[in-house]
Enzyme design. Structure first.
Site, PDB file in Angstrom:
ATOM      1  N   GLN A  64      62.753  49.724  11.964  1.00 58.56           N
ATOM      2  CA  GLN A  64      62.645  48.504  11.165  1.00 58.56           C
ATOM      3  C   GLN A  64      61.787  48.675   9.920  1.00 58.56           C
ATOM      4  OE1 GLN A  64      61.549  46.335  14.913  1.00 58.56           O
ATOM      5  NE2 GLN A  64      62.755  44.721  13.966  1.00 58.56           N
ATOM      6  N   ARG A 121      50.028  48.758  16.148  1.00 57.24           N
ATOM      7  CA  ARG A 121      51.064  49.168  17.097  1.00 57.24           C
ATOM      8  C   ARG A 121      52.303  49.561  16.297  1.00 57.24           C
ATOM      9  NH1 ARG A 121      55.294  45.997  20.019  1.00 57.24           N
ATOM     10  NH2 ARG A 121      56.205  47.606  21.344  1.00 57.24           N
ATOM     11  N   HIS A 166      61.365  52.623  20.511  1.00 57.27           N
ATOM     12  CA  HIS A 166      61.572  51.184  20.257  1.00 57.27           C
ATOM     13  C   HIS A 166      63.060  51.029  19.900  1.00 57.27           C
ATOM     14  CE1 HIS A 166      59.518  47.321  18.657  1.00 57.27           C
ATOM     15  NE2 HIS A 166      60.801  47.115  18.482  1.00 57.27           N
ATOM     16  N   ASN A 211      59.757  50.130  24.349  1.00 61.35           N
ATOM     17  CA  ASN A 211      59.665  48.756  23.898  1.00 61.35           C
ATOM     18  C   ASN A 211      60.868  47.986  24.424  1.00 61.35           C
ATOM     19  OD1 ASN A 211      58.630  46.544  21.994  1.00 61.35           O
ATOM     20  ND2 ASN A 211      60.796  46.709  21.425  1.00 61.35           N
ATOM     21  N   GLU A 212      60.600  46.933  25.147  1.00 65.67           N
ATOM     22  CA  GLU A 212      61.615  45.971  25.589  1.00 65.67           C
ATOM     23  C   GLU A 212      62.891  46.621  26.128  1.00 65.67           C
ATOM     24  OE1 GLU A 212      62.406  43.197  22.453  1.00 65.67           O
ATOM     25  OE2 GLU A 212      60.437  42.302  22.588  1.00 65.67           O
ATOM     26  N   ASN A 352      55.640  41.039  25.143  1.00 65.40           N
ATOM     27  CA  ASN A 352      56.113  40.490  23.863  1.00 65.40           C
ATOM     28  C   ASN A 352      56.556  39.065  24.140  1.00 65.40           C
ATOM     29  OD1 ASN A 352      55.709  43.025  22.868  1.00 65.40           O
ATOM     30  ND2 ASN A 352      57.851  43.500  22.459  1.00 65.40           N
ATOM     31  N   TYR A 354      57.478  35.365  22.669  1.00 62.89           N
ATOM     32  CA  TYR A 354      57.826  34.548  21.508  1.00 62.89           C
ATOM     33  C   TYR A 354      58.269  33.156  21.903  1.00 62.89           C
ATOM     34  CZ  TYR A 354      58.213  38.837  18.646  1.00 62.89           C
ATOM     35  OH  TYR A 354      57.965  39.999  17.963  1.00 62.89           O
ATOM     36  N   GLU A 427      53.461  41.771  21.145  1.00 61.49           N
ATOM     37  CA  GLU A 427      54.171  41.128  20.033  1.00 61.49           C
ATOM     38  C   GLU A 427      54.132  39.629  20.221  1.00 61.49           C
ATOM     39  OE1 GLU A 427      58.232  42.303  19.092  1.00 61.49           O
ATOM     40  OE2 GLU A 427      57.721  44.403  19.484  1.00 61.49           O
ATOM     41  N   TRP A 471      53.639  40.162  15.321  1.00 64.80           N
ATOM     42  CA  TRP A 471      54.841  40.710  14.708  1.00 64.80           C
ATOM     43  C   TRP A 471      55.139  39.829  13.520  1.00 64.80           C
ATOM     44  CZ3 TRP A 471      57.633  45.088  15.712  1.00 64.80           C
ATOM     45  CH2 TRP A 471      58.782  45.242  14.917  1.00 64.80           C
ATOM     46  N   GLU A 478      65.457  43.111  10.637  1.00 64.14           N
ATOM     47  CA  GLU A 478      65.440  42.418  11.932  1.00 64.14           C
ATOM     48  C   GLU A 478      66.757  42.678  12.694  1.00 64.14           C
ATOM     49  OE1 GLU A 478      63.284  41.324  13.902  1.00 64.14           O
ATOM     50  OE2 GLU A 478      64.693  40.400  15.276  1.00 64.14           O
ATOM     51  N   TRP A 479      66.963  43.944  13.072  1.00 62.17           N
ATOM     52  CA  TRP A 479      68.099  44.351  13.901  1.00 62.17           C
ATOM     53  C   TRP A 479      69.411  43.708  13.430  1.00 62.17           C
ATOM     54  CZ3 TRP A 479      66.107  48.502  15.721  1.00 62.17           C
ATOM     55  CH2 TRP A 479      64.803  48.539  16.140  1.00 62.17           C
ATOM     56  N   PHE A 487      59.637  37.852   9.310  1.00 66.84           N
ATOM     57  CA  PHE A 487      58.550  37.713  10.283  1.00 66.84           C
ATOM     58  C   PHE A 487      57.182  38.090   9.710  1.00 66.84           C
ATOM     59  CE2 PHE A 487      61.771  37.608  13.633  1.00 66.84           C
ATOM     60  CZ  PHE A 487      61.159  36.884  14.649  1.00 66.84           C
TER      61      PHE A 487
HETATM   62  C1  FCB Z   1      61.231  41.819  19.381  1.00 63.53           C
HETATM   63  C2  FCB Z   1      61.433  43.270  18.965  1.00 63.53           C
HETATM   64  C3  FCB Z   1      60.924  43.545  17.573  1.00 63.53           C
HETATM   65  C4  FCB Z   1      61.274  42.439  16.603  1.00 63.53           C
HETATM   66  C5  FCB Z   1      60.890  41.098  17.163  1.00 63.53           C
HETATM   67  C6  FCB Z   1      61.185  39.941  16.241  1.00 63.53           C
HETATM   68  O1  FCB Z   1      62.059  41.494  20.452  1.00 63.53           O
HETATM   69  O2  FCB Z   1      60.729  44.115  19.841  1.00 63.53           O
HETATM   70  O3  FCB Z   1      61.429  44.777  17.170  1.00 63.53           O
HETATM   71  O4  FCB Z   1      62.594  42.516  16.270  1.00 63.53           O
HETATM   72  O5  FCB Z   1      61.552  40.883  18.385  1.00 63.53           O
END
Ligand code: FCB
Length: 524
Positions: A64, A121, A166, A211-212, A352, A354, A427, A471, A478-479, A487
């Protein structure tokens, strides 16, 4: 495959047991696991001060941020290949340049130093270090690059907090053997992890393996919206895959890879290097949509099919009970060796956090597949509405509602289930559609402030929380949303790559400053 109703019948005795347990629990004022850990008496008036060594940071990831996608010996990653396929990314963009952190890291680290953070991080690009995985040589240019980055971080008094992967892997591993679907990947991950420990472990004291992985597996192998775009034809737009079974296989190989890396770290490096190793999970808080027992069990099941799917095997050496019941023999088995290494499989959990969702039972009521009506979803509708409304305040970003209470609930859930293991909020941050908010991001400030309050409430109740990473420092790729969601505490002009501080940057700086001052007073 078992039908839904026959499975439901076979689960009846269990429902009855759960009913009794839940009633017992709710009739006392205690929490579910309080016989295991001594949670503190809460005192709403008491302010909690962050300890002096609490990590305040910002978080990023290689794909990213870095760009430089073919520089200095790096080859293609799965995300380089995926973003090249028309229609995969909302704005047709990619991370070839991203925010050019590969070249601009000194400037970005200056911004962090100015914010006053004491940790950063970030993730390493596997394809930069091992362009062909274990089938080729190590790329020394990649090693030198990260050596320079780590030294520059430390020079600014900042602690590196490093993720090994990640979401991005060398594409070679996809081509050769189908990456996470093949148990061979464990050898590749072990090899890569060991190189990282060997070259960087004298300076890196915080490692996370993944990561995730839950997001990676659900989107990559169930919904097919992330690479390698695999899913059943009934679920999404994929040419190959099996949304019911492949996520289980990929997850199993990820968990075994995690355990292998941890085992190498423990046996060969940890004593000397004195670091900690953990895993970072996406953690959504699931709130039962009603008080009915079935919905309360559905909320619990939602965690089993999301968070504890990965954490229970690493901590307890087995999959969550709910998964075992629903998948039965289709659930992969751990070997004796896996179980041995899982005894000590984590020093910390990265959370993480959100957003939150309502969970509604789909065992008793009919739900469409994709809306909870499948085994892979654990028969939970995790996007349920209550009186026509989703949980929390909408943001304009589809997956993301603001619900600070979910942070507190989530941290307490992890604390209770995993016996007060150290937690880092790895995050948390606020995303806005590209609405033209240049610097006045008061909604981000409100979000961060309310989530940090929730984090403090969890600390007050006794959760061992040791760090918070927002984050993100910068707007970035953003993927699948490309550059359409922002963000950053800093706005990035994606044409000139100029970074401009937002209100949230000064707010975070002030927040950290005040808490440092408090912890110094506490020491005095
Ligand atoms: C998380 C991801 C990170 C970013 C945030 C917004 O799920 O780990 O890379 O995209 O969302």
């Amino acid at each position: 495959m078992e039908t839904k109703s026959s499975m439901y019948l076979s689960l009846l005795p269990l429902w009855f047991l759960c009913f009794i347990i839940i009633n017992l629990v709710s009739s006392s004022s205690s929490t579910r696991y309080d016989d295991h850990i001594p949670l503190r008496e809460t005192n709403e008036e008491e302010d909690v001060h962050f300890p002096k060594n609490f990590l305040f940071g910002t978080a990023s990831s290689a794909y990213q941020y870095e760009g430089a996608y073919l520089s200095d010996g790096k080859t293609l990653s799965n995300w380089d290949v995926f973003t090249n396929i028309t229609g995969k990314i909302a704005d047709g963009s990619h991370g070839k340049v991203a925010v050019d952190h590969y070249h601009r890291y000194p400037e970005d680290l200056d911004l962090m130093e100015d914010l006053g953070v004491n940790s950063y991080r970030f993730s390493l690009s596997w394809a930069r270090i091992l362009p062909k995985g274990r089938f080729g040589d190590m790329n020394m240019e990649g090693i030198y690059h990260y050596n320079r980055v780590i030294d520059a971080i430390l020079k600014r008094g900042i602690e590196p907090f490093v993720t090994l992967t990640h979401y991005d892997i060398p594409q070679e591993l996809e081509y050769r053997y189908g990456s996470w679907l093949n148990p061979q990947i464990r050898e590749d991950f072990e090899h890569y992890a060991e190189i990282c420990f060997r070259y960087f472990g004298n300076r890196v004291k915080f490692w996370s393996t993944f990561n995730e992985p839950n997001v990676q597996v659900i989107l990559g192998y169930r919904k097919g919206t992330y690479p390698p775009s695999r899913c059943s034809k009934t679920v999404g737009n994929c040419t190959r895959g099996d949304s019911e079974i492949e996520p289980l296989v990929a997850a199993h190989n990820i968990i075994r890879s995690h355990l292998a890396a941890v085992s190498i770290y423990r046996t060969k490096y940890q004593e000397q290097q004195r670091g900690k190793i953990g895993i970072v999970m996406n953690a959504i808080w699931f709130e039962p949509v009603s008080d009915a027992l079935a919905d309360r069990l559905a909320a619990e099941r939602a965690q089993a099919f999301y968070l504890t799917w990965f954490l229970d095997p690493v901590v307890f050496g087995r999959y969550p009970r709910e998964m075992q019941e629903i998948f039965g023999e289709d659930l992969p088995q751990f070997t004796k060796d896996d179980l041995k290494s899982s005894k000590n499989g984590l020093d910390f959990i990265g959370i993480n956090q959100y957003t939150s969702r309502y969970a509604k039972d789909c065992l008793h009521s009919a739900c469409e597949p994709g809306q909870g009506g499948s085994r892979a979803e654990g028969f939970v509708n995790a996007n349920a509405l209550k009186d026509g409304l989703a949980l929390g305040e909408p943001t304009g970003v589809d997956w993301f509602n603001v619900y600070p209470q979910g942070m507190e609930e989530m941290l307490m859930y992890a604390t209770e289930r995993y016996k007060n293991i150290p937690l880092y909020v790895t995050e948390n941050g606020f995303g806005e559609n590209n609405t033209g908010v240049l610097v006045n991001d008061y909604r981000r400030v409100k979000y961060m402030s309310s989530y940090l309050d929730a984090l403090k409430r969890a600390m007050r109740k006794g959760a061992d929380i040791r760090g918070y990473f927002t984050w993100s420092l910068l707007d970035n790729f953003e993927w699948i949303s490309g550059y359409t969601i922002r963000f950053g505490l800093y706005h990035v002009d994606f044409n000139t790559l100029e970074r401009t501080p937002r209100l949230s940057a000064s707010w975070y700086k002030n927040f950290i400053f005040q808490h440092r001052a408090q912890s110094q007073n506490d020491d005095a």
